[in-house]
Scaffold this active site. Structure first.
Site: not given
Ligand code: DGL
Length: 267
Positions: A8, A156
């Site tokens: 994401s 983020e």
């Molecule tokens: N890096 C994603 C994971 O490993 C993040 C998920 C998200 O966007 O909440 O779950």
């Protein structure tokens, strides 16, 4: 053909960085679905739809292999995609491609530990994918899992030191793991805060960070699956795709990958 990496957001970059460092010869394309971030608290249907959309796009970009560098997508959507979607006749053109997730390789890296901790997004923890995979290896394993949904938005946003509540939130999330010997960071974003987690829990606890284990896992996968490895081109290129532009994403990607400008795509 290329290696596709999908997440994401920033978590995928964390993984792409170490994969590329370990195997710089290949051509990579990274897709960050920044428009739909975070995935971690979305419904399974939504996560599945988003994941199919992203994987389809990467396969159309000539990827022989797509790595779903997202635990949420790996635990909520990947099995269904691997089992039913690819072999369907309409998708027959993809029959020599592979889609790999991050849960299985992580679990394989646990070693002999029996009391294991896990932090991840709401949907990763809900899915019980980790406990299922761990039990396949050893029925006696005990997993303590905690959803830590505030972390992805904070990571983020960046500038964690300046986010007043960050330290307190992280400390509270880690309380259940004070006596655990090993903690899986079950979200690729958490690689960015690994040092903060280690500091809170102390040096005695082993932290399993996916960006550290995935390069070796991919190397051995390619060594075993020469039919995939042979399809990979070796021009050392790296492309970045995003579904929404973000200053933080641009900043981190230029720090980590040099002169690569994320290209905005519509999917
Ligand atoms: N890096 C994603 C994971 O490993 C993040 C998920 C998200 O966007 O909440 O779950």
């Amino acid at each position: 053909m290329k290696i596709g990496i999908f997440d994401s957001g920033l978590g995928g970059l964390v993984v792409a960085r170490t994969l590329r460092k370990a195997m710089p010869q290949y051509d990579y394309i990274h897709l960050g679905d920044t428009k739909r971030l975070p995935y971690g608290n979305k419904s399974q249907t939504q996560i599945y739809k988003n994941t199919v959309r992203a994987i389809s796009y990467l396969l159309e970009q000539d990827c022989a292999l797509v790595i779903v560098a997202c635990n949420t997508a790996s635990s909520q959507a990947l099995r269904k995609i691997q089992q039913s979607w690819l072999p369907q006749s309409s998708q027959a053109k993809y029959k020599n491609r592979r889609i790999l997730g991050v849960v299985r390789p992580t679990v394989e890296s646990i070693g002999k530990f029996k009391n294991i901790g896990l932090i991840g997004t709401l949907r990763t923890v809900d899915s019980t994918a980790y406990v299922q995979e761990l039990k396949k290896m050893n029925e006696d394993i005990k997993l303590t899992a905690k959803a830590t949904p505030k972390l992805v938005p904070m990571i983020e946003q960046g500038n964690l030191r300046k986010q007043k509540e960050y330290k307190q939130i992280l400390e509270n999330y880690l309380i259940p793991f004070k006596n655990t010997k090993v903690l899986i960071l079950g979200c690729t974003h958490y690689g960015i805060i690994k040092n903060d987690i280690q500091k809170i829990l102390g040096k005695k606890i082993k932290i399993i960070a996916q960006e550290e284990l995935l390069p070796k896992k991919l190397q051995s996968y390619l060594a075993k699956h020469t039919e995939i490895q042979k399809q990979l081109s070796k021009n050392r290129t790296f492309e970045l795709l995003v579904t929404k532009s973000s200053k933080r994403y641009e900043k981190l990607s230029s720090e980590w990958f040099g002169k690569v400008t994320p290209k905005l795509i519509k999917i």
